[in-house]
Structures are given as structure tokens and as C-alpha cells.
Design a protein around this motif. Structure first.
Motif, PDB file in Angstrom:
ATOM      1  N   GLY A  83       0.827  -1.221  -0.007  1.00 29.30           N
ATOM      2  CA  GLY A  83      -0.070   0.140  -0.054  1.00 29.30           C
ATOM      3  C   GLY A  83       0.766   1.446   0.066  1.00 29.30           C
ATOM      4  O   GLY A  83       0.303   2.466   0.118  1.00 29.30           O
ATOM      5  N   ASN A  84       2.149   1.211  -0.033  1.00 31.23           N
ATOM      6  CA  ASN A  84       2.806   2.318   0.088  1.00 31.23           C
ATOM      7  C   ASN A  84       3.970   2.444  -1.420  1.00 31.23           C
ATOM      8  O   ASN A  84       4.426   3.470  -1.803  1.00 31.23           O
ATOM      9  CB  ASN A  84       3.633   2.586   1.299  1.00 31.23           C
ATOM     10  N   GLN A  85       4.063   1.507  -1.985  1.00 30.62           N
ATOM     11  CA  GLN A  85       4.611   1.375  -3.035  1.00 30.62           C
ATOM     12  C   GLN A  85       4.213   1.740  -4.415  1.00 30.62           C
ATOM     13  O   GLN A  85       2.936   1.155  -4.616  1.00 30.62           O
ATOM     14  CB  GLN A  85       5.679   0.238  -3.427  1.00 30.62           C
ATOM     15  N   LYS A  86       4.496   2.749  -5.262  1.00 34.37           N
ATOM     16  CA  LYS A  86       3.760   3.056  -6.272  1.00 34.37           C
ATOM     17  C   LYS A  86       4.172   2.138  -7.612  1.00 34.37           C
ATOM     18  O   LYS A  86       5.287   1.683  -7.753  1.00 34.37           O
ATOM     19  CB  LYS A  86       3.822   4.335  -6.936  1.00 34.37           C
ATOM     20  N   ILE A  87       3.309   2.040  -8.453  1.00 32.70           N
ATOM     21  CA  ILE A  87       3.550   1.054  -9.745  1.00 32.70           C
ATOM     22  C   ILE A  87       2.356   1.559 -10.833  1.00 32.70           C
ATOM     23  O   ILE A  87       1.458   2.351 -10.690  1.00 32.70           O
ATOM     24  CB  ILE A  87       3.322  -0.425  -9.424  1.00 32.70           C
ATOM     25  N   LYS A 199      -7.977  -5.398   5.919  1.00 34.89           N
ATOM     26  CA  LYS A 199      -7.601  -3.867   6.216  1.00 34.89           C
ATOM     27  C   LYS A 199      -6.587  -3.722   5.500  1.00 34.89           C
ATOM     28  O   LYS A 199      -5.947  -4.040   4.742  1.00 34.89           O
ATOM     29  CB  LYS A 199      -6.998  -4.144   7.871  1.00 34.89           C
ATOM     30  N   PRO A 200      -6.372  -2.186   5.365  1.00 34.70           N
ATOM     31  CA  PRO A 200      -5.301  -1.682   4.577  1.00 34.70           C
ATOM     32  C   PRO A 200      -3.805  -2.311   4.782  1.00 34.70           C
ATOM     33  O   PRO A 200      -3.478  -2.461   6.144  1.00 34.70           O
ATOM     34  CB  PRO A 200      -5.200  -0.311   4.662  1.00 34.70           C
ATOM     35  N   ALA A 201      -2.976  -2.489   3.853  1.00 34.22           N
ATOM     36  CA  ALA A 201      -1.872  -3.219   3.988  1.00 34.22           C
ATOM     37  C   ALA A 201      -0.874  -2.644   5.001  1.00 34.22           C
ATOM     38  O   ALA A 201       0.109  -3.286   5.360  1.00 34.22           O
ATOM     39  CB  ALA A 201      -1.252  -3.822   2.516  1.00 34.22           C
ATOM     40  N   TYR A 202      -0.852  -1.254   4.770  1.00 31.48           N
ATOM     41  CA  TYR A 202       0.007  -0.451   5.469  1.00 31.48           C
ATOM     42  C   TYR A 202      -0.376  -0.124   6.757  1.00 31.48           C
ATOM     43  O   TYR A 202       0.474   0.357   7.651  1.00 31.48           O
ATOM     44  CB  TYR A 202       0.390   0.867   4.856  1.00 31.48           C
ATOM     45  N   GLN A 203      -1.508  -0.477   7.400  1.00 30.01           N
ATOM     46  CA  GLN A 203      -2.029  -0.362   8.836  1.00 30.01           C
ATOM     47  C   GLN A 203      -1.285  -1.831   9.623  1.00 30.01           C
ATOM     48  O   GLN A 203      -2.166  -2.806   9.259  1.00 30.01           O
ATOM     49  CB  GLN A 203      -3.291  -0.087   8.961  1.00 30.01           C
ATOM     50  N   GLN A 204      -0.639  -1.715  10.880  1.00 27.54           N
ATOM     51  CA  GLN A 204      -0.316  -2.519  11.363  1.00 27.54           C
ATOM     52  C   GLN A 204      -0.533  -2.374  13.077  1.00 27.54           C
ATOM     53  O   GLN A 204      -0.132  -2.830  13.851  1.00 27.54           O
ATOM     54  CB  GLN A 204       1.326  -2.721  11.236  1.00 27.54           C
ATOM     55  N   VAL A 209      -9.640  -1.186  15.683  1.00 32.19           N
ATOM     56  CA  VAL A 209     -10.828  -2.147  15.445  1.00 32.19           C
ATOM     57  C   VAL A 209     -11.374  -1.738  14.162  1.00 32.19           C
ATOM     58  O   VAL A 209     -11.460  -0.430  13.911  1.00 32.19           O
ATOM     59  CB  VAL A 209     -11.837  -1.910  16.486  1.00 32.19           C
ATOM     60  N   TYR A 210     -11.628  -2.486  13.174  1.00 34.79           N
ATOM     61  CA  TYR A 210     -12.109  -2.111  12.028  1.00 34.79           C
ATOM     62  C   TYR A 210     -13.616  -2.779  11.869  1.00 34.79           C
ATOM     63  O   TYR A 210     -13.964  -3.573  12.703  1.00 34.79           O
ATOM     64  CB  TYR A 210     -11.156  -3.021  10.841  1.00 34.79           C
ATOM     65  N   LYS A 220     -17.263  -6.242  13.831  1.00 32.23           N
ATOM     66  CA  LYS A 220     -15.922  -5.287  14.192  1.00 32.23           C
ATOM     67  C   LYS A 220     -15.091  -6.610  14.363  1.00 32.23           C
ATOM     68  O   LYS A 220     -15.223  -7.467  15.156  1.00 32.23           O
ATOM     69  CB  LYS A 220     -16.399  -4.659  15.412  1.00 32.23           C
ATOM     70  N   PHE A 221     -13.671  -6.168  13.806  1.00 33.40           N
ATOM     71  CA  PHE A 221     -12.713  -7.308  14.222  1.00 33.40           C
ATOM     72  C   PHE A 221     -11.245  -6.579  14.422  1.00 33.40           C
ATOM     73  O   PHE A 221     -11.117  -5.266  14.030  1.00 33.40           O
ATOM     74  CB  PHE A 221     -12.650  -8.007  12.966  1.00 33.40           C
ATOM     75  N   LYS A 222     -10.352  -7.232  14.829  1.00 27.67           N
ATOM     76  CA  LYS A 222      -9.091  -6.717  14.996  1.00 27.67           C
ATOM     77  C   LYS A 222      -8.057  -7.626  14.137  1.00 27.67           C
ATOM     78  O   LYS A 222      -8.460  -8.878  13.952  1.00 27.67           O
ATOM     79  CB  LYS A 222      -8.621  -6.728  16.598  1.00 27.67           C
ATOM     80  N   VAL A 223      -6.805  -7.350  13.816  1.00 25.51           N
ATOM     81  CA  VAL A 223      -5.968  -8.342  13.333  1.00 25.51           C
ATOM     82  C   VAL A 223      -4.528  -8.180  13.959  1.00 25.51           C
ATOM     83  O   VAL A 223      -4.159  -7.037  14.126  1.00 25.51           O
ATOM     84  CB  VAL A 223      -5.734  -7.693  11.794  1.00 25.51           C
ATOM     85  N   LYS A 224      -4.224  -9.264  14.451  1.00 23.76           N
ATOM     86  CA  LYS A 224      -2.876  -9.459  15.298  1.00 23.76           C
ATOM     87  C   LYS A 224      -2.127 -10.376  14.459  1.00 23.76           C
ATOM     88  O   LYS A 224      -2.399 -11.440  14.453  1.00 23.76           O
ATOM     89  CB  LYS A 224      -3.195  -9.726  16.599  1.00 23.76           C
TER      90      LYS A 224
END
Length: 239
Positions: A83-87, A199-204, A209-210, A220-224
């Protein structure tokens, strides 16, 4: 030369994906069922005679819910690259492109008579509910499947995460099942969607809570790391 062309809309799709967030980023990553409702005069069953001999179909469709871009942007940030690298936009399947047209392969389940017309039941769709369909074509295995094709930065399917239910969400799940607001099968489809980590790949942030809408449910969920935790599940009704 004309700068634009126009196409008729032949159908719309009815899917449990009620918003863009959470939709699988490619087709055939989940086997969620969807219905393609043909519009008149294209809802003539004779127009689909012979289609059930094919296992899969190509759908040509429109990104109808995009925010309008003011000008052409030659590069985008694919989620698959973090989600941060341009192409270059033409090296991606980004929804933001000069012609907002999408292309998906789906599995054909059945052709059904429905409300004085027909509809197609398909699986593997990555389309937002209400998406306009421009065309439907049969998938031809000997020419459409290129065994030694290269896939650039998307060589393999995304890794699936494990999905767990927190106690509160598990209690809510039980209540919704008892009230017939959902089914075990629908919840299995929801788990398939969440296992893809929408979730967006750049968010860690592991405490963030998404939320997403799936069918008539708000989750509603979390990613760990490699796990997804469902923390809340609510029935939001039809629509």
C-alpha cells in the motif's frame, strides 16, 4: 476518433458485499454465492441457451461507486505491495483507471427462472452489491488458462489468516442464529472474507478495530499478526 464509447447495462449483481471495504481483492478467493439479475430485454432465457455447459464465466462490469477522479493518475499503490509502493496503473487491477471497467471470472452454479425473467447464480464474485454488468462471456479453459503465465508481483494467492471469536461476539453469534437473523453457512462465508485480511496493508496497529458490512451483518474485528479476532457482530437488517 471518438474519445468515449457507450455500452448498455445488461444486468446487476446482488451480493453480500454492501460496501467496498472487505470485498476480496481478486475473484475466486471466497466461494460466496451471488446472483446476477438480467435486465430486459436481456432476461430472455433463450439468450443463455447452452451456457450451463460452461463451468465458469467472464463478467465485464463497472466500478460504479468510485469517487470521480479529476485527472488521470499514471501510478497507484497496490495493496499487494504493502500500500505504499507505487507502480503503473496498467500493471495493476486498481479500480481507479481511465475506463472504470472490471473483469472477473466466476463459477456458474445455475440458471434460474426468477420474477418473469432469469438470473444466474454464481460463486467467487468480487463485486459490490448493485454493480452493473456490461457483458457475460463463457470461460474457455484451453485458451483462457495460460499454465506458464507470469504474474509479476502477485505470484501466489494471499496467505489466509486464522479467524477467532471473542466471547462477546460469540454470544452475539449464538443469539443471531437463534433469532434466524443469519445462518451457519453465512457466518462461514464471513470468516472466509475476514481470513483474507481486508484491512489496508500499510496499517499494522494490532489494537485498531475495523468494521465492515457483510450481507445483513455489521462486524467489528482486529488483526494481530496472522490472526483475525471478531469482537462484535450485529444484525443491521435488510438493505
Amino acid at each position: 476518433m471518438n474519445e468515449s464509447v457507450h455500452f448498455p447495462i445488461i444486468a446487476t449483481i446482488h451480493s453480500p458485499f454492501k460496501e467496498k471495504f472487505g470485498i476480496p481483492r481478486q475473484p475466486n478467493l471466497v466461494d460466496v454465492p451471488c446472483y446476477i439479475k438480467l435486465l430486459a430485454p436481456y432476461n430472455d432465457k433463450s439468450a443463455f441457451e447452452g451456457i450451463e455447459a460452461f463451468s465458469h464465466l467472464w463478467l465485464l462490469w463497472v466500478f460504479h461507486d468510485n469517487k470521480k477522479q479529476q485527472s488521470f493518475k499514471p501510478q497507484v499503490r497496490p495493496p499487494r505491495l504493502g500500500g505504499n509502493q507505487k507502480i503503473g496503473v496498467f500493471a495493476t487491477r486498481s479500480m481507479y483507471r481511465p475506463a472504470n471497467i472490471g473483469l472477473s471470472v466466476v463459477k456458474l452454479v445455475s440458471v434460474e427462472q426468477h420474477n418473469n425473467g432469469i438470473r444466474l447464480c454464481v460463486q467467487g464474485s468480487d463485486l459490490l452489491d448493485g454493480t452493473p454488468i456490461l457483458d457475460i462471456k463463457p470461460y474457455i479453459s484451453y485458451s483462457d488458462a495460460i499454465i506458464d503465465a507470469k504474474s509479476g508481483y502477485a505470484v501466489e494467492a494471499p496467505l489466509l489468516k486464522q479467524v477467532f471469536w471473542h466471547t462477546e461476539a460469540l454470544n452475539q453469534r449464538t443469539a443471531l442464529l437463534q433469532q434466524h437473523h443469519t445462518s451457519e453457512q453465512e457466518l462461514k462465508y464471513l470468516e472466509q472474507v475476514l481470513a483474507l485480511d481486508p484491512k489496508p496493508a500499510y496499517q499494522q496497529d494490532i489494537e485498531r478495530v475495523y468494521g465492515l458490512r457483510f450481507s445483513n451483518l455489521e462486524v467489528k474485528f482486529k488483526v494481530k499478526l496472522q490472526d483475525v479476532f471478531i469482537v462484535n457482530l450485529q444484525y443491521v437488517g435488510l438493505g
